[in-house]
Design a protein around this motif. Sequence first.
Motif, PDB file in Angstrom:
ATOM      1  N   GLU A   1       0.843  -1.199   0.000  1.00 23.76           N
ATOM      2  CA  GLU A   1       0.000   0.000   0.000  1.00 23.76           C
ATOM      3  C   GLU A   1       0.878   1.250   0.000  1.00 23.76           C
ATOM      4  O   GLU A   1       0.408   2.346  -0.258  1.00 23.76           O
ATOM      5  CB  GLU A   1      -0.889   0.023   1.262  1.00 23.76           C
ATOM      6  CG  GLU A   1      -1.919  -1.110   1.314  1.00 23.76           C
ATOM      7  CD  GLU A   1      -2.940  -1.033   0.187  1.00 23.76           C
ATOM      8  OE1 GLU A   1      -3.539   0.040   0.012  1.00 23.76           O
ATOM      9  OE2 GLU A   1      -3.122  -2.042  -0.523  1.00 23.76           O
ATOM     10  N   ASP A   2       2.149   1.064   0.319  1.00 24.94           N
ATOM     11  CA  ASP A   2       3.044   2.219   0.449  1.00 24.94           C
ATOM     12  C   ASP A   2       3.502   2.675  -0.927  1.00 24.94           C
ATOM     13  O   ASP A   2       4.328   2.036  -1.560  1.00 24.94           O
ATOM     14  CB  ASP A   2       4.257   1.833   1.312  1.00 24.94           C
ATOM     15  CG  ASP A   2       5.283   2.961   1.376  1.00 24.94           C
ATOM     16  OD1 ASP A   2       4.889   4.119   1.120  1.00 24.94           O
ATOM     17  OD2 ASP A   2       6.449   2.693   1.674  1.00 24.94           O
ATOM     18  N   ASN A   3       2.949   3.789  -1.401  1.00 24.75           N
ATOM     19  CA  ASN A   3       3.330   4.257  -2.731  1.00 24.75           C
ATOM     20  C   ASN A   3       4.004   5.630  -2.667  1.00 24.75           C
ATOM     21  O   ASN A   3       3.868   6.451  -3.561  1.00 24.75           O
ATOM     22  CB  ASN A   3       2.114   4.298  -3.662  1.00 24.75           C
ATOM     23  CG  ASN A   3       1.064   5.295  -3.191  1.00 24.75           C
ATOM     24  OD1 ASN A   3       1.088   5.724  -2.045  1.00 24.75           O
ATOM     25  ND2 ASN A   3       0.159   5.672  -4.078  1.00 24.75           N
ATOM     26  N   ILE A   4       4.730   5.871  -1.568  1.00 25.38           N
ATOM     27  CA  ILE A   4       5.464   7.135  -1.445  1.00 25.38           C
ATOM     28  C   ILE A   4       6.900   6.914  -1.906  1.00 25.38           C
ATOM     29  O   ILE A   4       7.606   6.044  -1.401  1.00 25.38           O
ATOM     30  CB  ILE A   4       5.476   7.654   0.021  1.00 25.38           C
ATOM     31  CG1 ILE A   4       4.051   7.767   0.590  1.00 25.38           C
ATOM     32  CG2 ILE A   4       6.210   8.990   0.108  1.00 25.38           C
ATOM     33  CD1 ILE A   4       3.152   8.763  -0.065  1.00 25.38           C
ATOM     34  N   ALA A   5       7.322   7.699  -2.887  1.00 19.52           N
ATOM     35  CA  ALA A   5       8.688   7.606  -3.394  1.00 19.52           C
ATOM     36  C   ALA A   5       9.437   8.886  -3.034  1.00 19.52           C
ATOM     37  O   ALA A   5       8.830   9.945  -2.888  1.00 19.52           O
ATOM     38  CB  ALA A   5       8.662   7.434  -4.904  1.00 19.52           C
TER      39      ALA A   5
END
Length: 395
Positions: free
Chosen positions: A183-187
């Motif tokens: 779910e982690d879509n922070i780049a």
Amino acid sequence: MNSYPTIILKKGKEESLMRFHPWIFSGAIQKMDEGIQEGDIVRVLTHQGAFIAIGHYQIGSIAVRVLSFEDIVIDDEYWESRLASALQMRIGIGIADNPLNNTYRLVHGEGDNLPGLVIDCYGKTAVMQAHSVGMHVSRKAVCKALLKVMGDRISNVYYKSETTLPFKAELGQENGFIYGGSEDNIAVENGLKFQVDWLKGQKTGFFVDQRENRALLEKYAKGRSVLNMFCYTGGFSVYAMRGGAQLVHSVDSSAKAIELTNQNIAMNFPDDERHQAFCEDAFKFMENEKNKYDLIILDPPAFAKHRAALHNALKGYTRLNVKGFECIKPGGIVFTFSCSQVVTKDNFRNAVFTAAAQAGRKVRILHQLHQPADHPINIYHPEGEYLKGLVLYVE
């Protein structure tokens, strides 16, 4: 020797392959074994029967994309060595394993001797995209090799090829995780945070190829009023904010893009009132904004996907840049781009030159921009150079 089916070329058609160009066009083929299916690995022979290349077969203008000019077996070891070579280059140029930057392209098709394959890394997730049926067929082998080569750098592989494969091939491909799930879509890019929409976003969810051009824009942003046209995820807007822009306006015709832009601004600059986003058509928006901005970014989607569209695309780039020149204040700076592969650097420069003349502005080129080092161009495949940009000083 391996037992792959064979394709025999017409006389003289091996010349480009002898110069290591990685494509074989359908018109170069004299005959092929019966029963060859799209996506099959084939051996390619000259008309005299000498081995010249091995690659993926596909119906269409580009009939074979070359995987190797050596007569080898395409196995796990092959995928691992190609991916390891790609990773090594990214480490060597300081893009991979950089604590301030976990967003980069690991595989850039022909530029990494893997035609038809793109892999972008966003933190612990690799987003894999096939542009050929052969790479789609090989996706599981590629994924297995990727996990081995990347080690603990990645935990998830998302496959995103619904829109990049020929629909006539009827492969029934669906986007989704083929390994892991997150779910982690922070780049993180150059210390800034971005939400990456690999589910529904364009390309692999983010335009990785503008990283260095965004960093350059940051240096010019201080005290300026900035207009970011076709903002998509707001990449240039976020960098302009960090660079000390006085105000930043982001414009896109997609409501989803505006939502993403607002999220990315809020994540990096919460409650900062310098930014405003507008969901509107680019040409319509610029019509009412004459002489208003000190810094404008024109980064439209590709106006020409193929050669037949070139003439209209160049007219589109001219029209867009005329509007940009009308909106920029004297002493302002324009960052203008084309990501159309069929538009050459000279084509694009001429379109911008025509726009400057039509707008009656004095224009000087400060920088000529291109794709970054993690989007390398295979020297034998000049077609891989697709991103062109100019930074202009406008009197």
